[in-house]
Design a protein around this motif. Structure first.
Motif, PDB file in Angstrom:
ATOM      1  N   PHE A  53      44.974  36.483  32.401  1.00  0.00           N
ATOM      2  CA  PHE A  53      44.850  36.524  33.864  1.00  0.00           C
ATOM      3  C   PHE A  53      45.765  37.592  34.461  1.00  0.00           C
ATOM      4  O   PHE A  53      45.351  38.365  35.332  1.00  0.00           O
ATOM      5  CB  PHE A  53      45.201  35.144  34.411  1.00  0.00           C
ATOM      6  CG  PHE A  53      45.339  35.066  35.907  1.00  0.00           C
ATOM      7  CD1 PHE A  53      44.233  35.197  36.727  1.00  0.00           C
ATOM      8  CD2 PHE A  53      46.574  34.832  36.490  1.00  0.00           C
ATOM      9  CE1 PHE A  53      44.355  35.097  38.103  1.00  0.00           C
ATOM     10  CE2 PHE A  53      46.709  34.731  37.859  1.00  0.00           C
ATOM     11  CZ  PHE A  53      45.597  34.863  38.674  1.00  0.00           C
ATOM     12  N   LEU A  57      44.786  40.685  36.708  1.00  0.00           N
ATOM     13  CA  LEU A  57      45.347  40.574  38.051  1.00  0.00           C
ATOM     14  C   LEU A  57      46.146  41.815  38.422  1.00  0.00           C
ATOM     15  O   LEU A  57      46.000  42.372  39.515  1.00  0.00           O
ATOM     16  CB  LEU A  57      46.238  39.333  38.132  1.00  0.00           C
ATOM     17  CG  LEU A  57      46.806  38.990  39.507  1.00  0.00           C
ATOM     18  CD1 LEU A  57      45.695  38.563  40.435  1.00  0.00           C
ATOM     19  CD2 LEU A  57      47.843  37.878  39.366  1.00  0.00           C
ATOM     20  N   SER A  60      43.974  44.886  39.007  1.00  0.00           N
ATOM     21  CA  SER A  60      43.155  44.861  40.217  1.00  0.00           C
ATOM     22  C   SER A  60      43.955  44.706  41.504  1.00  0.00           C
ATOM     23  O   SER A  60      43.466  45.062  42.576  1.00  0.00           O
ATOM     24  CB  SER A  60      42.130  43.719  40.127  1.00  0.00           C
ATOM     25  OG  SER A  60      42.772  42.474  39.954  1.00  0.00           O
ATOM     26  N   GLY A  99      38.087  42.907  42.203  1.00  0.00           N
ATOM     27  CA  GLY A  99      38.516  41.574  41.804  1.00  0.00           C
ATOM     28  C   GLY A  99      37.361  40.709  41.341  1.00  0.00           C
ATOM     29  O   GLY A  99      37.486  39.945  40.379  1.00  0.00           O
ATOM     30  N   CYS A 102      36.487  41.695  37.823  1.00  0.00           N
ATOM     31  CA  CYS A 102      37.479  41.180  36.872  1.00  0.00           C
ATOM     32  C   CYS A 102      37.312  39.677  36.650  1.00  0.00           C
ATOM     33  O   CYS A 102      37.458  39.179  35.525  1.00  0.00           O
ATOM     34  CB  CYS A 102      38.891  41.489  37.371  1.00  0.00           C
ATOM     35  SG  CYS A 102      39.344  43.230  37.293  1.00  0.00           S
ATOM     36  N   SER A 103      37.002  38.933  37.717  1.00  0.00           N
ATOM     37  CA  SER A 103      36.756  37.492  37.578  1.00  0.00           C
ATOM     38  C   SER A 103      35.565  37.228  36.664  1.00  0.00           C
ATOM     39  O   SER A 103      35.593  36.333  35.808  1.00  0.00           O
ATOM     40  CB  SER A 103      36.497  36.860  38.950  1.00  0.00           C
ATOM     41  OG  SER A 103      37.680  36.783  39.711  1.00  0.00           O
ATOM     42  N   VAL A 133      41.257  35.667  40.231  1.00  0.00           N
ATOM     43  CA  VAL A 133      41.476  37.114  40.313  1.00  0.00           C
ATOM     44  C   VAL A 133      40.898  37.658  41.611  1.00  0.00           C
ATOM     45  O   VAL A 133      41.563  38.403  42.346  1.00  0.00           O
ATOM     46  CB  VAL A 133      40.858  37.851  39.105  1.00  0.00           C
ATOM     47  CG1 VAL A 133      41.149  39.340  39.192  1.00  0.00           C
ATOM     48  CG2 VAL A 133      41.399  37.287  37.800  1.00  0.00           C
ATOM     49  N   CYS A 137      42.955  39.178  44.968  1.00  0.00           N
ATOM     50  CA  CYS A 137      42.674  40.496  45.551  1.00  0.00           C
ATOM     51  C   CYS A 137      42.648  40.414  47.078  1.00  0.00           C
ATOM     52  O   CYS A 137      43.199  41.274  47.763  1.00  0.00           O
ATOM     53  CB  CYS A 137      41.338  41.029  45.036  1.00  0.00           C
ATOM     54  SG  CYS A 137      41.426  41.820  43.432  1.00  0.00           S
TER      55      CYS A 137
END
Length: 532
Positions: A53, A57, A60, A99, A102-103, A133, A137
Motif C-alpha cells: 500500500f 500510495l 501516487s 489513485g 493504483c487502487s 489509495v 489521493c
C-alpha cells in the motif's frame, strides 16, 4: 484569503505537531492492542499489506501536498485567486485518476503482491486496503490546498478523524473476528484494515467541507486575471511532485524489499517455515509502531518549512529562509535525539510494557537498535524538505538509493547468519539511514545559502540527550531492583527522562529568542524563560 487563517512557520508546525501527537496517542491505543489481538504472525500479514500500500500510495500521493502548497502559496503571495482555483482543479482531477488506477492494480494483483512479500496469508489484507489509495489521493489534494494557504488545522483535524475511525472500526472488527468468531489471524488483520478504508472515506468528507469553506473566504476573482494553461500547471505540479514522490516511494520500496528479503532469507537460508518467519517478522514490525512515532512528528516540520521558505524566496528574503531552515533542523534534533536515545536505553522495558504478545528477548533489542535509526530517519526527512524548498528535488532520491542498496546487501548476507538472523534487518536499517542522513546534511550545508553551523545547532541537543539517557538507564535499573515491577520502573524512568531533558534544554539555552520568535507567543515564552 482571510489573514486570520494564515499560520506562521512554527505556528503551522505547532498545529500539526499537536494534531500528530493526538493522532499518535490514538494510533498507540489502536496499534498496540492490535499487535496483541493479532499476535506476531497476524501483525506480519497486516504489515505486509501496508508495505505494498505504501509504495503505491507514495508514488501516487506523496508529492501532491508539497507541490500544491508550494504553487498555491506563491499564487496567493501574488494575489492570483483564479490561479489558486485552477491549480487545485487540474491537480485534483489528474491525481484522482492516478489513485484510482493504483487502487485497481492493488485489488487485481493482490495474490501476486502477497507472493512478492513471501507471505501468502496477506492476500485479503491487500484487497481490503486497495480502495484507500484513491481516497488518500483526494485527501492529499485537499491537504495541499489548505497547506498552501498556510492553514495547517484541516490537515491535523483530518488526521485525528482518520485515527479515531481506524481505532473504532478496525480494532472492533479485528477483536470480533478473532476473539468472537475465532477466525484465523490473517482474516482478523483484514478486518483491522477495513477500518483504515472507512477512516479515509470519513476524512475525505471532512476535507471537502473545509475546502468549500476556505474557497468562500478567498479574495474575489479578478475578471482580467490571466491564469496559466492547464498543461503548464500540470507540468509544473508534476515536476515538483514526481521527485518528491520518488524520494518518498524509495523509502517505502526499500522497506518492502527489506521485509520481503528478510522473510525469504529466513525461510531459505535458515530453513524456517513460513509461520516461524512470520512470527519473527511480527516481532520486528510490532515494535516499529513505537519507532515510527518520532518520524511522524517530522511531518509537522516538513509540511511547514516548504511554504514558509517559498514565501521568503518570493520576497527575496534569504536571511529569513536561512533562519527557518536553522530552526527546522534544530527542532528536528530536539525531537529525534531524546526519542532515539530513550529507545536505545529502554528498548526491552518498553517492549515488555506495551507488547505482551511479543517475545521481549527478540523485540526489545530490535527496538533499541531502531532507536539509533530513528535519529537518522528524522533528520533525513527534514533535510529532504529543506532541499525540496530550495528547488533541489533529485539529490534526496540518489542519497536514499545509495543507503537502500547498502541495506539490501547487508540484509541479504547478515540475516542468513544463524547467530544474527532477524537482527540483521534493523542493523541494516541503521546503516542505510545513517549514510543517507550524512549525505543529505553535507548537501544541505554546501547548497543552502547562509546555512547555520551544524555544530552550533546540534551540540547542545546531543549533550542534553546523552545526559537524559544516562538518567533514564540508571533510574530504571534502580527502581526495578527496588520494586521488581517493570511497568512502574519504566514509566518512572520515562518521566524522569522527560524532566531531566526539559531542565537541560532550558539550562543550556538550546532554544534562542530567534527560534522562539517564530512560534506563537514566542516573545512571551522567551521572556518567561529568560532567554535572550
Amino acid at each position: 484569503m482571510a489573514n486570520k487563517k494564515t499560520n506562521s512557520f512554527f505556528g503551522g508546525a505547532a498545529i500539526l505537531a499537536v494534531g500528530i501527537i493526538v493522532v499518535k496517542i490514538i494510533s498507540a491505543i489502536y496499534k498496540m492492542p492490535l499487535v496483541n489481538i493479532l499476535g506476531s504472525s497476524g501483525y506480519a500479514d497486516f504489515t505486509a499489506a501496508f508495505n505494498i500500500f505504501n509504495i503505491l500510495l507514495m508514488i501516487s500521493t506523496a508529492g501532491i501536498p508539497v507541490a500544491m502548497s508550494k504553487m498555491i502559496s506563491q499564487a496567493l503571495v501574488e494575489e492570483r485567486p483564479g490561479q489558486v482555483r485552477k491549480i487545485f482543479r487540474v491537480a485534483f482531477g489528474f491525481f484522482l485518476a492516478v489513485g484510482a488506477v493504483c487502487s485497481l492494480i492493488m485489488l487485481l494483483f493482490a495474490k501476486q503482491f502477497a507472493g512478492l512479500m513471501n507471505n501468502s496469508q496477506a492476500v485479503w489484507c491487500i484487497r481490503m486496503l486497495a480502495p484507500s489509495v484513491a481516497l488518500v489521493c483526494c485527501l492529499a489534494c485537499f491537504r495541499g490546498y489548505a497547506q498552501g494557504h498556510r492553514n495547517m488545522t484541516p490537515s491535523s483535524v483530518s488526521q485525528i478523524i482518520e485515527a479515531l475511525f481506524k481505532l473504532i472500526v478496525g480494532l472492533t472488527l479485528a477483536w470480533y473476528l478473532i476473539r468472537v468468531l475465532h477466525k484465523p489471524d490473517s482474516i482478523g488483520a483484514a478486518g483491522a484494515i477495513v477500518g483504515v478504508t472507512v477512516s479515509e472515506l470519513v476524512a475525505v468528507g471532512y476535507m471537502f467541507w473545509d475546502f468549500q469553506r476556505t474557497r468562500r473566504e478567498e479574495l474575489p476573482l479578478h475578471t482580467r486575471e490571466k491564469t496559466s494553461a492547464s498543461s503548464d500547471i500540470l507540468r509544473t505540479c508534476l515536476s515538483l511532485a514526481i521527485p518528491i514522490s520518488l524520494t518518498s516511494a524509495s523509502t517505502s520500496i526499500i522497506t518492502a524489499v527489506d521485509n520481503s528479503l528478510v522473510m525469504g532469507r529466513l525461510q531459505s537460508a535458515l530453513d524456517m517455515s513460513e509461520k516461524a518467519a512470520r512470527t519473527l517478522m511480527g516481532n520486528y514490525t510490532g515494535v516499529q509502531t513505537v519507532y515510527q512515532i518520532p518520524p511522524a512528528l517530522m511531518v509537522a516540520i516538513t509540511a511547514s518549512v516548504i511554504p514558509a521558505v517559498t514565501v521568503c524566496f518570493t520576497k527575496k528574503d534569504r536571511f529569513g529562509a536561512a533562519r527557518v531552515v536553522g530552526s527546522a533542523l534544530k527542532t528536528a534534533a530536539l525531537i529525534a535525539l531524546p526519542s532515539g536515545v530513550g529507545m536505545i536505553v529502554l528498548g526491552t522495558p518498553i517492549t515488555k510494557l506495551l507488547f505482551g504478545s511479543l517475545d521481549a528477548n527478540v523485540a526489545g533489542p530490535i527496538l533499541s537498535i531502531l532507536g539509533v535509526a530513528n535519529i537518522f530517519v528524522c533528520m533525513m526527512l527534514v533535510c529532504n524538505s529543506v532541499l525540496q524548498s530550495h528547488g533541489i528535488l533529485h539529490i534526496p532520491i540518489f542519497t536514499m538509493l545509495i543507503g537502500g542498496i547498502i541495506m539490501v546487501l547487508f540484509d541479504f548476507f547478515m540475516v542468513a547468519v544463524p547467530s544474527i538472523n532477524i537482527f540483521g534487518s534493523p542493523i541494516g536499517t541503521c546503516i542505510c539511514y545513517a549514510v543517507t542522513c550524512i549525505l543529505d546534511l553535507l548537501v544541505v550545508y554546501r547548497i543552502v545559502p547562509n546555512c547555520p553551523s551544524f555544530l552550533r545547532l546540534f551540540a547542545k541537543p546531543v549533550i542534553a540527550s546523552v545526559v537524559m539517557g544516562a538518567a533514564a538507564w540508571a533510574s530504571y535499573g534502580l527502581l526495578f531492583r527496588l520494586s521488581h515491577s517493570n511497568a512502574l520502573a519504566t514509566l518512572a524512568a520515562v518521566l524522569i527522562a522527560v524532566v531531566v531533558y526539559g531542565v537541560l534544554v532550558i539550562a543550556l539555552r538550546v532554544l534562542t529568542r530567534d527560534d522562539l520568535s517564530l512560534m506563537p507567543k514566542g516573545d512571551k515564552i522567551a521572556q518567561l524563560l529568560r532567554i535572550s
